[in-house]
Scaffold this active site. Sequence first.
Site, PDB file in Angstrom:
ATOM      1  N   CYS A 224     105.921  73.380  73.846  1.00 21.66           N
ATOM      2  CA  CYS A 224     105.553  74.837  74.281  1.00 21.66           C
ATOM      3  C   CYS A 224     105.931  75.152  75.295  1.00 21.66           C
ATOM      4  CB  CYS A 224     103.777  74.720  74.065  1.00 21.66           C
ATOM      5  SG  CYS A 224     103.186  74.953  72.269  1.00 21.66           S
ATOM      6  N   GLU A 225     107.389  75.329  75.637  1.00 25.85           N
ATOM      7  CA  GLU A 225     107.829  76.052  76.725  1.00 25.85           C
ATOM      8  C   GLU A 225     109.139  76.421  76.324  1.00 25.85           C
ATOM      9  OE1 GLU A 225     108.116  75.145  80.222  1.00 25.85           O
ATOM     10  OE2 GLU A 225     105.760  74.396  80.179  1.00 25.85           O
TER      11      GLU A 225
ATOM     12  N   TYR B  81     118.303  58.096  81.334  1.00 23.29           N
ATOM     13  CA  TYR B  81     117.350  59.013  81.940  1.00 23.29           C
ATOM     14  C   TYR B  81     116.977  60.018  80.617  1.00 23.29           C
ATOM     15  CZ  TYR B  81     120.037  57.307  85.826  1.00 23.29           C
ATOM     16  OH  TYR B  81     120.303  56.791  86.826  1.00 23.29           O
TER      17      TYR B  81
ATOM     18  N   PRO C 227     126.056  50.595  88.587  1.00 22.05           N
ATOM     19  CA  PRO C 227     126.030  51.815  87.611  1.00 22.05           C
ATOM     20  C   PRO C 227     124.867  51.706  86.865  1.00 22.05           C
ATOM     21  CG  PRO C 227     127.617  49.894  87.090  1.00 22.05           C
ATOM     22  CD  PRO C 227     126.624  49.501  88.395  1.00 22.05           C
ATOM     23  N   GLY C 228     124.356  52.611  86.407  1.00 20.41           N
ATOM     24  CA  GLY C 228     123.087  53.154  85.471  1.00 20.41           C
ATOM     25  C   GLY C 228     123.677  53.560  84.297  1.00 20.41           C
ATOM     26  N   ARG C 229     123.777  55.093  84.536  1.00 19.76           N
ATOM     27  CA  ARG C 229     124.034  55.766  83.332  1.00 19.76           C
ATOM     28  C   ARG C 229     125.604  55.560  82.755  1.00 19.76           C
ATOM     29  NH1 ARG C 229     122.998  61.332  84.033  1.00 19.76           N
ATOM     30  NH2 ARG C 229     122.905  60.976  86.256  1.00 19.76           N
TER      31      ARG C 229
ATOM     32  N   ARG D 144     116.394  66.368  80.396  1.00 28.67           N
ATOM     33  CA  ARG D 144     117.386  66.540  81.152  1.00 28.67           C
ATOM     34  C   ARG D 144     118.039  68.152  81.285  1.00 28.67           C
ATOM     35  NH1 ARG D 144     122.106  64.384  80.855  1.00 28.67           N
ATOM     36  NH2 ARG D 144     122.370  64.199  83.233  1.00 28.67           N
TER      37      ARG D 144
HETATM   38  C1  LIG Z   1     120.066  56.209  90.713  1.00 31.90           C
HETATM   39  C2  LIG Z   1     120.529  55.412  91.494  1.00 31.90           C
HETATM   40  C3  LIG Z   1     121.794  54.487  90.637  1.00 31.90           C
HETATM   41  C4  LIG Z   1     122.316  54.492  89.442  1.00 31.90           C
HETATM   42  O1  LIG Z   1     122.827  55.946  89.206  1.00 31.90           O
HETATM   43  P1  LIG Z   1     123.649  56.243  88.163  1.00 31.90           P
HETATM   44  O2  LIG Z   1     123.873  57.699  88.309  1.00 31.90           O
HETATM   45  O3  LIG Z   1     122.816  56.036  86.714  1.00 31.90           O
HETATM   46  O4  LIG Z   1     124.896  55.283  88.068  1.00 31.90           O
HETATM   47  C5  LIG Z   1     122.068  53.357  91.554  1.00 31.90           C
HETATM   48  N1  LIG Z   1     121.531  53.185  92.743  1.00 31.90           N
HETATM   49  C6  LIG Z   1     120.630  53.911  93.290  1.00 31.90           C
HETATM   50  C7  LIG Z   1     120.146  53.778  94.660  1.00 31.90           C
HETATM   51  C8  LIG Z   1     120.144  54.793  92.510  1.00 31.90           C
HETATM   52  O5  LIG Z   1     119.141  55.554  93.116  1.00 31.90           O
END
Ligand SMILES: *Cc1c(COP(=O)(O)O)cnc(C)c1O
Length: 438
Positions: free
Chosen positions: A360-361, A389, A290-292, A329
């Site tokens: 400027c967009e 992000y 998990p990132g987001r 985004r």
């Molecule tokens: C981007 C990515 C993630 C994380 O994605 P999230 O949407 O931020 O959870 C995990 N693994 C891989 C390989 C990715 O490219």
Amino acid sequence: MFLTGTMQINTQGHLEIGGIDALQLVEKFGTPLWVIDEEGFRRNCRRFKEAFSSWGDVLVAYAGKSLSNVAICKIVAQEGLGLDVVSGGELYTALQAEFPPERIIFHGNNKDQEEIRMALQVGVGRIVVDNFHELDLLNSIAGEMRCRADIMLRVTPGVEAHTHEYIQTGQIDTKFGFTLPDGQALEGVGAALNSPNLNLTGLHCHIGSQIFDMDSFRHATNLMMEFTAQIQEKTGHEMADLDIGGGFGIYYAEGDKPTYPEEWAEAVMTTVQEKARLYGLRVPRVIIEPGRAISGPAGITLYTVGSFKEVTGVRKYVAVDGGMADNIRLALYNAEYSALLANKADQPPAEIVSVAGKCCESGDMLIWDIELPQVEPGDILAVFATGAYNYAMSSNYNRLPRPAMVLVNQGSADLILKRETYADIIRNDMVPERLRNE
Ligand SMILES: *Cc1c(COP(=O)(O)O)cnc(C)c1O
């Protein structure tokens, strides 16, 4: 709801985060300002870790590409998570934070030789090999360096996850990974097993981002377990790891209904266990990325409202002192955000406005059509769920210096990223001799 972690409306009617009034943060650090709620970030780490660990052997690897700097890597290390990196720069950042290399997973579809050498030198836990070229390259570099690399293969299972549903065979047309449906993945496994300097520990897939639908994960997990069984049957090779990637969706705006980590854990882990039983496989160590879902909700951005433009009968634009340079985004993929006025957080909505940036967009917008109290110049706009992000994709477009980032916790606020200066903007500029004045 967009108030998460330690965010609340305080008795003065202001937004508070990490025990600090947002207006105090603005006074001390200026705007635009990225604010990270440390407690919120840590809670998100723990929630995933606890939810998945209760089902068995799981490594939760935070996807650093969503938000990475040295302080963030330190927090992730302290929480006992693993870490995904996708470049030498992200790996370097992690190492500067003394992140345990054995808990680092190195991704990317075009790692260069220098990045591969660096990863082997520091001993990252796993390198996720994306294609045949990389298999060869990694095998030969590992040979030169007299080491054996622990690798996973990135597989494209042919599940295209949308936010609310998935398409079974849609997503094979992607730059990432070995395609499963056409047999390329099996060929990749064969090539990996024939590479003397590579140790194939498992399979990896990542089916998309901002996903709400559990069926897409169940389905991908199913396909990966089936493939694991096929590999074992055909080659006798047992896979120790199964990495099912990240992509867990979060709340940005109305209509987003995030699935809880506990629900993801149940969906994925019961599928793994059932299929292991069905195919007579050892239950692999599961890795999730998990990132987001960890960094996103923990971050907000504070802006100062400046100019206005009313297009009669159409809409009212209000402009803030940031924009696509700090949050691309919306411009990139129509992302939606929630926001409030931090100095009028207890006031009812009075008008519908659209929030523009200062670049400027025409496409430099942050939010279309949001209900806010009467907006005036000098108001502080807080945009939610900007932890992921935003900084990670930021630029110096229009030569805007990047904002500062502060980490707030229990009433204290510390810079974890200095605000860029004009001097920083020209730091790497060079002037050839012939252009210099006498
Ligand atoms: C981007 C990515 C993630 C994380 O994605 P999230 O949407 O931020 O959870 C995990 N693994 C891989 C390989 C990715 O490219």
